[in-house]
Write a protein that holds these residues in place. Structure first.
Motif, PDB file in Angstrom:
ATOM      1  N   LYS A  17     -99.227  26.427  90.440  1.00 19.46           N
ATOM      2  CA  LYS A  17     -98.840  25.157  91.054  1.00 19.46           C
ATOM      3  C   LYS A  17     -99.656  24.012  90.475  1.00 19.46           C
ATOM      4  CE  LYS A  17     -96.191  25.518  95.058  1.00 19.46           C
ATOM      5  NZ  LYS A  17     -94.923  24.846  94.932  1.00 19.46           N
ATOM      6  N   GLU A  21     -95.724  18.698  93.319  1.00 20.75           N
ATOM      7  CA  GLU A  21     -95.138  19.427  94.442  1.00 20.75           C
ATOM      8  C   GLU A  21     -94.231  18.449  95.174  1.00 20.75           C
ATOM      9  OE1 GLU A  21     -98.131  21.467  96.813  1.00 20.75           O
ATOM     10  OE2 GLU A  21     -99.341  21.616  94.998  1.00 20.75           O
ATOM     11  N   ASP A  52     -94.339  12.681  88.364  1.00 15.77           N
ATOM     12  CA  ASP A  52     -93.123  13.310  87.868  1.00 15.77           C
ATOM     13  C   ASP A  52     -92.067  12.215  87.776  1.00 15.77           C
ATOM     14  OD1 ASP A  52     -91.332  15.206  86.940  1.00 15.77           O
ATOM     15  OD2 ASP A  52     -91.658  16.606  88.580  1.00 15.77           O
ATOM     16  N   GLU A 116     -77.926  18.392  93.061  1.00 14.72           N
ATOM     17  CA  GLU A 116     -79.115  19.006  92.488  1.00 14.72           C
ATOM     18  C   GLU A 116     -79.899  17.927  91.773  1.00 14.72           C
ATOM     19  OE1 GLU A 116     -79.240  23.354  91.199  1.00 14.72           O
ATOM     20  OE2 GLU A 116     -79.145  22.273  89.302  1.00 14.72           O
ATOM     21  N   HIS A 118     -82.839  16.827  89.247  1.00 21.05           N
ATOM     22  CA  HIS A 118     -83.539  17.373  88.079  1.00 21.05           C
ATOM     23  C   HIS A 118     -84.717  16.463  87.733  1.00 21.05           C
ATOM     24  CE1 HIS A 118     -80.241  20.229  87.332  1.00 21.05           C
ATOM     25  NE2 HIS A 118     -79.494  19.260  87.826  1.00 21.05           N
ATOM     26  N   LYS A 121     -90.755  17.437  85.074  1.00 19.66           N
ATOM     27  CA  LYS A 121     -91.757  18.509  85.149  1.00 19.66           C
ATOM     28  C   LYS A 121     -91.399  19.595  86.146  1.00 19.66           C
ATOM     29  CE  LYS A 121     -95.456  15.261  84.035  1.00 19.66           C
ATOM     30  NZ  LYS A 121     -96.487  14.407  84.627  1.00 19.66           N
ATOM     31  N   SER A 122     -90.954  19.215  87.316  1.00 19.65           N
ATOM     32  CA  SER A 122     -90.705  20.186  88.385  1.00 19.65           C
ATOM     33  C   SER A 122     -89.364  20.885  88.204  1.00 19.65           C
ATOM     34  CB  SER A 122     -90.701  19.476  89.738  1.00 19.65           C
ATOM     35  OG  SER A 122     -91.926  18.826  89.949  1.00 19.65           O
ATOM     36  N   GLU A 123     -89.216  22.005  88.908  1.00 22.31           N
ATOM     37  CA  GLU A 123     -87.930  22.703  88.901  1.00 22.31           C
ATOM     38  C   GLU A 123     -86.932  21.893  89.716  1.00 22.31           C
ATOM     39  OE1 GLU A 123     -88.129  26.780  90.091  1.00 22.31           O
ATOM     40  OE2 GLU A 123     -89.802  27.196  88.743  1.00 22.31           O
ATOM     41  N   ALA A 124     -85.655  22.098  89.437  1.00 18.47           N
ATOM     42  CA  ALA A 124     -84.599  21.374  90.144  1.00 18.47           C
ATOM     43  C   ALA A 124     -84.645  21.697  91.637  1.00 18.47           C
ATOM     44  CB  ALA A 124     -83.240  21.735  89.564  1.00 18.47           C
TER      45      ALA A 124
END
Length: 154
Positions: A17, A21, A52, A116, A118, A121-124
Motif C-alpha cells: 500500500k 488510498e 494521484d 468505473e 481510472h 496510480k491506483s487501481e480502478a
C-alpha cells in the motif's frame, strides 16, 4: 519496544500500500434533461501521502465520459483531474464534474448508473451512481435554507 517497531515495518512493506488510498462518496447523477448527455458528481478522498490523478471514466450507459473543470463561468474538458495527497477531488454542481456523452439510454430517477474510475496510480474503482431528480442538490448545500427561499427574484 524495538521488536514491535520491526514488526510494524515488515507489515507495511508486505501490504504493497505505498500508493494512494482512494475512496469514493457522495456520488449522484441528476436525471438528465437531454437524451444525449448527463452530468455526474462525486467526491474522491485520498487518505494517503501520495498524489494521484483521475485519468478517465467509463460507463455502460455512455459512449464516452469526459472530465470537466469549471472556473468561473467557463467549463473546460480536461484530460485528468488531480487528487492531492491527504485531500479530495470534489466533483460537484457548479464545479468540476463528469459529463456522460452519447447516452445509450436515458437514466431515470431511482436507477443506478455503473461507472468505473481510472487513475494514473491506483487501481480502478467501480461506482454505482444513483440517479436523483433533475433539481436534486446534496443535503449540505440546501440544509441552511428552506426550499421556498431558493428561487431568486432578480
Amino acid at each position: 519496544m524495538a521488536a514491535a517497531l520491526t514488526l510494524a515495518g515488515c507489515g507495511d512493506s508486505d501490504s504493497g500500500k505505498s500508493g494512494p488510498e482512494l475512496s469514493v462518496g457522495s456520488a449522484y447523477m441528476p436525471q438528465p434533461v437531454s437524451d444525449s448527455m448527463a452530468a455526474g458528481f462525486l467526491v474522491i478522498a485520498n487518505d494517503s501521502g501520495a498524489d494521484d490523478r483521475l485519468s478517465s471514466v467509463t460507463s455502460d450507459i455512455a459512449g464516452e465520459v469526459t472530465l470537466h473543470a469549471t472556473s468561473g463561468q467557463s467549463m473546460t474538458e480536461v484530460k485528468a483531474l488531480d487528487i492531492p495527497a491527504h485531500g479530495k477531488l470534489a466533483l460537484e454542481s457548479g464545479g468540476n464534474h463528469l459529463m456522460f456523452e452519447k447516452l445509450k439510454r436515458k437514466p431515470k430517477e431511482g436507477e443506478k448508473v455503473s461507472l468505473e474510475l481510472h487513475f494514473t496510480k491506483s487501481e480502478a474503482i467501480k461506482v454505482e451512481m444513483p440517479v436523483k431528480s433533475a433539481t436534486y442538490r446534496p443535503a449540505a448545500a440546501t440544509k441552511s435554507s428552506p426550499q421556498s427561499s431558493t428561487k431568486s427574484h432578480h
